[in-house]
Scaffold this motif. Structure first.
Motif, PDB file in Angstrom:
ATOM      1  N   PRO A  15       0.835  -1.211   0.000  1.00 20.52           N
ATOM      2  CA  PRO A  15       0.000   0.000   0.000  1.00 20.52           C
ATOM      3  C   PRO A  15       0.868   1.258   0.000  1.00 20.52           C
ATOM      4  CG  PRO A  15      -0.720  -1.531   1.697  1.00 20.52           C
ATOM      5  CD  PRO A  15       0.573  -2.046   1.173  1.00 20.52           C
ATOM      6  N   GLU A  16       0.405   2.271  -0.698  1.00 19.65           N
ATOM      7  CA  GLU A  16       1.110   3.553  -0.750  1.00 19.65           C
ATOM      8  C   GLU A  16       0.327   4.556   0.093  1.00 19.65           C
ATOM      9  OE1 GLU A  16       2.006   6.980  -4.072  1.00 19.65           O
ATOM     10  OE2 GLU A  16       1.984   4.894  -4.717  1.00 19.65           O
ATOM     11  N   LEU A  17       0.935   5.013   1.181  1.00 19.48           N
ATOM     12  CA  LEU A  17       0.282   5.963   2.085  1.00 19.48           C
ATOM     13  C   LEU A  17       0.754   7.367   1.758  1.00 19.48           C
ATOM     14  CD1 LEU A  17      -1.539   6.364   4.623  1.00 19.48           C
ATOM     15  CD2 LEU A  17       0.560   6.261   5.967  1.00 19.48           C
ATOM     16  N   ALA A  27      -4.573   5.867   1.443  1.00 20.82           N
ATOM     17  CA  ALA A  27      -3.733   4.757   0.981  1.00 20.82           C
ATOM     18  C   ALA A  27      -4.335   4.178  -0.291  1.00 20.82           C
ATOM     19  CB  ALA A  27      -3.639   3.671   2.047  1.00 20.82           C
ATOM     20  N   THR A  28      -3.474   3.838  -1.236  1.00 15.56           N
ATOM     21  CA  THR A  28      -3.911   3.193  -2.464  1.00 15.56           C
ATOM     22  C   THR A  28      -3.173   1.874  -2.610  1.00 15.56           C
ATOM     23  OG1 THR A  28      -2.253   4.397  -3.739  1.00 15.56           O
ATOM     24  CG2 THR A  28      -4.455   5.348  -3.650  1.00 15.56           C
ATOM     25  N   ALA A  59      -6.822   3.827   6.085  1.00 15.49           N
ATOM     26  CA  ALA A  59      -5.599   3.972   5.295  1.00 15.49           C
ATOM     27  C   ALA A  59      -4.367   3.691   6.140  1.00 15.49           C
ATOM     28  CB  ALA A  59      -5.517   5.378   4.703  1.00 15.49           C
ATOM     29  N   GLU A  60      -4.338   4.218   7.340  1.00 19.40           N
ATOM     30  CA  GLU A  60      -3.195   3.990   8.227  1.00 19.40           C
ATOM     31  C   GLU A  60      -3.093   2.530   8.631  1.00 19.40           C
ATOM     32  OE1 GLU A  60      -3.802   6.874  11.309  1.00 19.40           O
ATOM     33  OE2 GLU A  60      -3.196   8.533  10.010  1.00 19.40           O
ATOM     34  N   SER A  63      -1.765   0.476   5.579  1.00 23.57           N
ATOM     35  CA  SER A  63      -0.342   0.704   5.317  1.00 23.57           C
ATOM     36  C   SER A  63       0.548   0.095   6.397  1.00 23.57           C
ATOM     37  CB  SER A  63      -0.053   2.196   5.169  1.00 23.57           C
ATOM     38  OG  SER A  63      -0.229   2.854   6.396  1.00 23.57           O
TER      39      SER A  63
END
Length: 168
Positions: A15-17, A27-28, A59-60, A63
């Protein structure tokens, strides 16, 4: 109207945060999801690669605890975005906005399952150790059987006033 989607698959990348200008976490990542049916000619299942976006604490969480190759269950909504590319062409893309992300495997399962995935896709291998517990077989339908005492000390206690009737 109802827009709800549930997917289960493996992360194709870590994942990209990132953070927005106001500090909001986003996050994606992408999930590889096998179709339920096989190809008519070959019989092999096809795989869909689905983009996922998670916001704020989700998201956190993603990631921090998920990485490439890990099985995840994503619950959220489908979102279609319209945008214009560099050449001025109008484009559309679909993504899932995640409300919740769950582990799709246990740490122990991910070690054995990810080893094949890691070898094929270059994912880092991780080792996990989980305590082993043994339990006695269940009693016949309608009865109650207590599990055998686990090897470690437990916080659970036997009920003394059990009448043997279950409400379901």
């Amino acid at each position: 109207m109802l827009n709800h989607i549930v997917l289960m698959g493996r992360l194709t990348r870590d994942p990209e945060l990132r953070r927005t200008g106001t500090g909001l976490a986003v996050a994606t990542f992408s999930l590889a999801v096998d179709r339920d049916f096989g190809n008519r000619e070959s019989g092999e299942r096809e795989t869909d690669f689905i983009d996922i976006v998670a916001w704020r604490s989700t998201a956190e969480f993603v990631s921090k605890y998920f990485s490439k190759g890990r099985m995840a269950v994503v619950s959220g909504r489908l979102q279609i975005r319209n945008w214009t590319d560099k050449e001025g062409n109008k484009r559309r893309s679909a993504e899932v906005v995640a409300d919740n992300v769950y582990f799709g495997d246990s740490k122990r399962d991910s070690q054995s399952t990810d080893s094949g995935y890691a070898a094929a896709y270059g994912a880092p291998q991780q080792s996990y150790a989980a305590p082993q517990q043994s339990y006695a077989p269940a009693a016949p339908y309608g009865g109650y059987s207590a599990p055998a005492a686990p090897s470690a000390v437990s916080d659970f206690a036997m009920l003394e006033d059990d009448d043997g009737h279950l409400p379901f």
